[in-house]
Design an enzyme around this catalytic site. Sequence first.
Site, PDB file in Angstrom:
ATOM      1  CG  LEU A  67      -2.081  -0.911   1.360  1.00 59.15           C
ATOM      2  CD1 LEU A  67      -2.790  -0.683   2.691  1.00 59.15           C
ATOM      3  CD2 LEU A  67      -3.047  -0.730   0.209  1.00 59.15           C
ATOM      4  CG  ASP A  68       0.273   4.400  -2.796  1.00 58.73           C
ATOM      5  OD1 ASP A  68       1.023   3.563  -3.326  1.00 58.73           O
ATOM      6  OD2 ASP A  68      -0.609   5.033  -3.415  1.00 58.73           O
ATOM      7  NE  ARG A  69       6.726   6.618   5.099  1.00 53.80           N
ATOM      8  CZ  ARG A  69       8.015   6.631   5.386  1.00 53.80           C
ATOM      9  NH1 ARG A  69       8.900   6.622   4.420  1.00 53.80           N
ATOM     10  NH2 ARG A  69       8.430   6.636   6.630  1.00 53.80           N
TER      11      ARG A  69
END
Length: 232
Positions: A67-69
Amino acid sequence: MTKILSNKNNLQVIYEDNHIIIVNKRAGDIVQGDKTGDKPLSDVVKLYIKDKYNKPGNVYLGVVHRLDRPTTGVVMFAKTSKALPRLNKLFSEKEAKKTYWAIVKNLPPKTKDTLVHWLKKNPKNNKSTAYIKEISEGKKAVLHYTHIKSLDNYHLLEVELETGRHHQIRSQLASIGCPIKGDLKYGFDRSNPDASIHLHARELKFIHPVSNENIHVIAPLPTDAVWDACED
């Protein structure tokens, strides 16, 4: 609602068996190590397993997806080398169903719709641009969204992905005038205080690759006034 099995060291474990562990990722956590040198979530999960089971030596952990940060929600890891290739296959063959919740600034044009774009990533600014027609080096991106409810100032959308492209949900929603709350990169007017964006990997459904059981997990929402309003 999925029960949080463990919340030790800010690691929310929402499912675990001999082969799989699923956690509810916090905003700001990176799933795997990168050039920042920050401690990745994978290392935190390894330490959790090592402590819980008193494991000597190195702990095996396979990263299945990311997942994106600034995004929160469901992240699954493989605890065994037997499970990892099977889980990778589930995701590559789109047999794992992921559902996201996104809080956006503007009401989308339709209550329910399918978005089809071609995304082109710019590595210099780590951003993907969505085009409505096929372009050179563009990758086809398909998602389905449904408007769930309207809040005082925002709107809650449920999103299902057909493809898994770089920043796909963020880019495609922004392209229809619906940037995600806090997402400065894709056109929202201000950032969230904790540098998060209001995009949450809410649910994951799949058939267990070893036991063949139907698994369905729901990641509890982050705690803030806007997310809280989604469950009222």
